[in-house]
Design a protein around this motif. Structure first.
Motif, PDB file in Angstrom:
ATOM      1  N   THR A 188       0.830  -1.210   0.000  1.00 39.98           N
ATOM      2  CA  THR A 188       0.000   0.000   0.000  1.00 39.98           C
ATOM      3  C   THR A 188       0.858   1.251   0.000  1.00 39.98           C
ATOM      4  OG1 THR A 188      -1.804  -1.117   1.158  1.00 39.98           O
ATOM      5  CG2 THR A 188      -1.767   1.281   1.259  1.00 39.98           C
ATOM      6  N   ALA A 189       1.864   1.297   0.867  1.00 35.77           N
ATOM      7  CA  ALA A 189       2.723   2.475   0.953  1.00 35.77           C
ATOM      8  C   ALA A 189       3.500   2.691  -0.338  1.00 35.77           C
ATOM      9  CB  ALA A 189       3.683   2.332   2.134  1.00 35.77           C
ATOM     10  N   VAL A 190       4.018   1.611  -0.920  1.00 36.67           N
ATOM     11  CA  VAL A 190       4.776   1.729  -2.164  1.00 36.67           C
ATOM     12  C   VAL A 190       3.904   2.285  -3.272  1.00 36.67           C
ATOM     13  CG1 VAL A 190       5.884   0.395  -4.004  1.00 36.67           C
ATOM     14  CG2 VAL A 190       6.480  -0.038  -1.615  1.00 36.67           C
ATOM     15  N   ARG A 191       2.697   1.741  -3.421  1.00 36.76           N
ATOM     16  CA  ARG A 191       1.814   2.223  -4.488  1.00 36.76           C
ATOM     17  C   ARG A 191       1.471   3.711  -4.293  1.00 36.76           C
ATOM     18  NH1 ARG A 191       3.730  -1.780  -6.708  1.00 36.76           N
ATOM     19  NH2 ARG A 191       2.665  -3.797  -6.692  1.00 36.76           N
ATOM     20  N   LYS A 192       1.228   4.124  -3.057  1.00 42.75           N
ATOM     21  CA  LYS A 192       0.862   5.520  -2.802  1.00 42.75           C
ATOM     22  C   LYS A 192       2.046   6.459  -3.001  1.00 42.75           C
ATOM     23  CE  LYS A 192      -3.021   4.799   0.373  1.00 42.75           C
ATOM     24  NZ  LYS A 192      -3.584   5.078   1.706  1.00 42.75           N
ATOM     25  N   ILE A 193       3.217   6.047  -2.562  1.00 41.20           N
ATOM     26  CA  ILE A 193       4.397   6.903  -2.693  1.00 41.20           C
ATOM     27  C   ILE A 193       4.723   7.139  -4.159  1.00 41.20           C
ATOM     28  CG2 ILE A 193       6.897   6.989  -2.333  1.00 41.20           C
ATOM     29  CD1 ILE A 193       6.389   5.523   0.355  1.00 41.20           C
TER      30      ILE A 193
END
Length: 509
Positions: free
Chosen positions: A366-371
């Motif tokens: 989730t964090a990777v996709r958002k960043i």
């Protein structure tokens, strides 16, 4: 939900789960070099290069196809050119000479906008059916036929243009109809071929063919137009697509179980790492949970926002280079292509970095996709605003446009592959949904651009870039608040649910 071995690729470094083993141990992973899955990604890259070349070649060829860019002069305006003509061009008209016998047409800006957007009217129609059928039957046949059909129709472009703009509009819409199945088919295939810890790099490598195709096609189209005439563009590009289809049908299968040349080691690695999600979804779909899924709507809205600027540049940048900055056709094609070179390189590199961050458990999925999505949209928006105020500076304009599209490629490891995170088994169908909505800007943006720039002024183009930047920012905010990389409950198979229940029981015991 964690897989049976206890490792979830969505867990963060702070998760204190009792099992912290990677999904597949490093010494059990067959090398990617010369592997069947990497060969598939490379063949997909070539396929998307072809279809994107077929999609964008009209953008450059349009400059040569019209004998006057806009036969209707701006009313109440004494300014003929927004930017001064380069030395030696003061007496040139907007007409671009073609070899003897090559026809040119008096299409105004509005007609050109409709012709550039026509492709997407057809493209909208086959995204969802293509994703659904690819998820059920497998994607190789649909991707192969999509490229082949688009290429074959492209061969008819000169004939359609001679018959009139309405015929050309219909032909371009039919090309979009054929190409609409390609991306959903790709996603459906990767749901069966891409191990979870390799998804980003394999999918960004194959999908980067879109940017690579634009990079190659734009300057090549300009060169062909000035040397052989614009009809040759469509004959050569269409022929290339037909040749690619021969190799595709000869070398590709829907999943590793059916591939004739894959090693047993690689086959077992792919099947075991993907698990039950690597099978067809059958005829029934959880439509209501999909329609009410907030993460899915976050993908839809964000892709629409991101695609607005992408399609604005894809379809209208050659016109901007010609009408405002007065580049000749060969320079126009080359400079219009630079942003896509940057996007191709950035998207490929971002896939490697994204997989590394997930595999090392630096960030959750989730964090990777958002960043990656936020960096792409926000920095890209700032650079589009910079383009708006670059005026007649060739160096600044080309630099900011190139940087904007380059950073835009980073989103390839963000929102653009998020469907396979939230529902791998339904990824092809979901991409059909998100791409259908995401294609709407491809229809609207060229028309809006034509409306804003009908007088060929810098102020009109400034509005084009400001609108694109504002929409980018809106997409970044929405995805940061609502996006997710977690597999959704409605995507979990009965087999996985049973395994999880057994695992939970064994832990309690």
């Amino acid at each position: 939900m964690a897989p049976p071995n206890g490792y979830s690729i969505n867990s963060t470094p702070l998760d204190e789960s009792e099992d912290c083993e990677p999904l597949i141990k490093n010494d059990a992973v067959p090398p990617q070099c010369c592997s069947t899955r990497l060969n598939l990604a490379f063949l997909m890259l070539l396929g998307f290069s072809v279809v994107y070349g077929l999609r964008v070649n009209l953008s450059v060829a349009m400059v040569a196809m019209v004998n006057v860019t806009d036969p209707k002069p701006a009313k109440n305006s004494s300014i003929v050119h927004a930017c001064p003509l380069p030395a030696g061009m003061e007496n040139d008209s907007d007409t671009l000479p073609q070899p003897e016998g090559i026809p040119q047409y008096p299409w105004d800006s509005e007609t050109q906008g409709w012709l550039l957007g026509a492709f997407f009217f057809g493209y909208l129609c086959t995204q969802i059916p293509g994703g659904y059928l690819s998820g059920h039957y497998g994607g190789s046949i649909f991707m192969g036929l999509g490229v082949l059909g688009t290429a074959a129709l492209t061969l008819l472009t000169p004939l359609a243009a001679q018959m009139g703009s309405y015929w050309l509009f219909a032909l371009r819409a039919m090309e979009g109809f054929g190409e609409g199945v390609t991306f959903p088919a790709m996603m459906a295939m990767w749901a069966r071929w891409a191990p979870p810890l390799e998804r980003s790099r394999l999918m960004t490598l194959s999908g980067s063919g879109a940017s690579f195709g634009a990079f190659v096609s734009l300057p090549l189209t300009g060169y062909i137009c000035q040397t052989l005439g614009w009809p040759a563009v469509f004959y050569l590009c269409g022929g290339a697509g037909c040749v690619w289809a021969i190799f595709w049908f000869a070398l590709v299968s829907d999943d590793p179980r059916k591939h004739r040349r894959i090693s047993q080691e690689e086959k077992e690695y792919i099947i075991n790492s993907i698990g039950p999600q690597g099978t067809g979804h059958g005829w029934s779909l959880p439509l209501l949970p999909m329609l009410t899924s907030i993460p899915l709507w976050a993908i839809i809205i964000t892709q629409m926002c991101s695609n607005w600027s992408y399609y604005t540049l894809l379809t209208s940048l050659p016109t901007y280079m010609n009408n405002i900055l007065h580049f000749d056709l060969k320079s126009n094609g080359f400079l219009s292509a630079l942003p896509y070179l940057g996007a191709w390189m950035a998207s490929t590199l971002s896939g490697v970095i994204a997989d590394s961050l997930i595999e090392r458990r630096v960030f959750s999925v989730t964090a990777v996709r958002k960043i990656f999505t936020a960096i792409s949209l926000l920095v890209g928006a700032a650079l589009l605003v910079a383009v708006a105020y670059s005026g007649c500076s060739h160096i600044l304009t080309v630099t900011f446009l190139t940087l904007s599209s380059t950073i835009g490629g980073v989103s390839a490891s963000g929102v653009y592959i998020n469907q396979i995170d939230i529902a791998p088994r339904y990824a092809g169908f979901l991409l059909g949904i998100t791409n259908t909505f995401g294609t709407i800007p491809g229809v609207v943006a060229p028309i809006v651009t034509g409306y804003f720039t009908e007088d060929h002024t810098l102020a009109g183009w400034r509005r084009v870039f400001w609108v694109a930047a504002g929409i980018n920012i809106g997409g970044a905010v929405i995805y940061s608040l609502l996006g997710s990389g977690e597999m959704q409950p409605w995507a979990i198979t009965e087999e996985e649910a049973e395994e999880e229940r057994n695992r939970s029981s064994s832990i309690i015991t």
